[in-house]
Design an enzyme around this catalytic site. Structure first.
Site, short mmCIF file in Angstrom:
data_model
loop_
_atom_site.label_atom_id
_atom_site.label_comp_id
_atom_site.label_asym_id
_atom_site.label_seq_id
_atom_site.Cartn_x
_atom_site.Cartn_y
_atom_site.Cartn_z
N ASP A 1 33.02 42.52 49.66
CA ASP A 1 33.57 42.83 48.35
C ASP A 1 33.31 41.60 47.47
OD1 ASP A 1 35.20 44.00 46.31
OD2 ASP A 1 36.89 42.78 47.00
N ASP B 1 39.54 42.37 50.27
CA ASP B 1 40.89 41.83 50.05
C ASP B 1 41.91 42.91 49.69
OD1 ASP B 1 39.78 42.25 47.49
OD2 ASP B 1 41.05 40.71 46.60
N ASP C 1 39.61 36.25 41.47
CA ASP C 1 39.91 37.53 40.83
C ASP C 1 40.90 37.32 39.69
OD1 ASP C 1 39.73 40.20 40.35
OD2 ASP C 1 40.90 40.83 42.09
N SER C 2 41.02 38.33 38.86
CA SER C 2 42.00 38.31 37.77
C SER C 2 42.48 39.72 37.54
CB SER C 2 41.34 37.79 36.49
OG SER C 2 42.15 38.12 35.37
N ASP D 1 35.05 40.53 43.88
CA ASP D 1 36.19 39.85 43.25
C ASP D 1 37.30 39.63 44.27
OD1 ASP D 1 34.79 40.02 40.84
OD2 ASP D 1 35.72 41.93 40.32
N GLN E 1 33.50 48.11 39.81
CA GLN E 1 33.47 47.45 38.50
C GLN E 1 33.84 48.45 37.41
OE1 GLN E 1 33.27 44.24 37.91
NE2 GLN E 1 33.06 43.76 40.10
N SER E 2 35.10 48.94 37.49
CA SER E 2 35.53 49.96 36.53
C SER E 2 35.64 49.38 35.12
CB SER E 2 36.87 50.56 36.94
OG SER E 2 37.90 49.60 36.83
N CYS F 1 30.16 50.16 41.65
CA CYS F 1 30.57 51.43 41.04
C CYS F 1 31.03 51.14 39.62
CB CYS F 1 31.72 52.07 41.83
SG CYS F 1 32.56 53.36 40.88
ZN LIG Z 1 31.59 55.33 41.15
#
Ligand SMILES: [Zn+2]
Length: 186
Positions: free
Chosen positions: A11, A130, A19-20, A13, A56-57, A93
């Site tokens: 993974d 994570d 990460d944030s 982040d 990665q929305s 994604c």
């Molecule tokens: Zn997707």
């Protein structure tokens, strides 16, 4: 001593970089976790393929552009190259949770794409993440879930005590060291 996997999937982040809760939206915000890039270089030196599988929305939400994402990954590869390392593939994604896609973790689509790219079964391939959705994606793709306590890892273990039976490490550096020492993946 068990044999080493041919491929390790990470993974992004919270595993490779800090990460944030506000998303990582630019190359400036993309900051490696201490020791993570060196750990990837150690996998490279051991002849193990390294792939990244990342939700990665923020793309689908319009928080950053594909160009921003390219710049984050260019920075990632540039910093890694200074250590003699590289990643062999990055899959992400771009969709939002309500898009119903098959790639957003916990769905196994990203991991299956990695498997297809390299023509390798994911049996005994570690997927190091994570979050609970990383664990679920690994299970759905028949890979081996591994948790790190960086990023959301500590929170994931506190909220899901049943996951403590999995392989858990302080961070990617410790996970990779253990892997390269041949510790069995159960
Ligand atoms: Zn997707």
């Amino acid at each position: 001593m068990s044999s080493l996997p041919r491929l390790v999937i990470l993974d992004r982040d919270g595993v490779i970089n800090l990460d944030s809760d506000d998303y990582i939206k630019s190359a400036d915000e993309w900051i490696p976790i201490e020791g993570s890039l060196e750990a990837i270089a150690r996998l490279n030196q051991a002849g193990i393929l390294v792939a990244v599988a990342s939700n990665q929305s923020g793309l689908g939400r319009g928080l950053f552009s594909p160009e921003d994402l390219n710049q984050m990954h260019a920075k990632f590869q540039r910093l890694l190259a200074r250590l003699g390392g590289h990643v062999d593939a990055i899959f992400f994604c771009p969709h939002t949770p309500d898009a119903g896609c098959e790639c957003r973790k916990p769905a196994p689509g990203l991991l299956r794409s990695v498997s297809l790219r390299f023509g390798l079964s994911l049996n005994s391939v570690p997927f190091i993440g994570d979050t609970k959705s990383d664990v679920e994606a690994a299970r759905a793709a028949r890979a081996t879930p591994v948790l790190v306590r960086t990023g959301k890892g500590q929170r994931t273990l506190a909220d899901n005590p049943e996951l403590e039976s999995l392989l858990c490490y302080a961070d990617l550096a410790e996970a990779v060291d253990s892997l390269l020492e041949g510790s069995p993946l159960t």
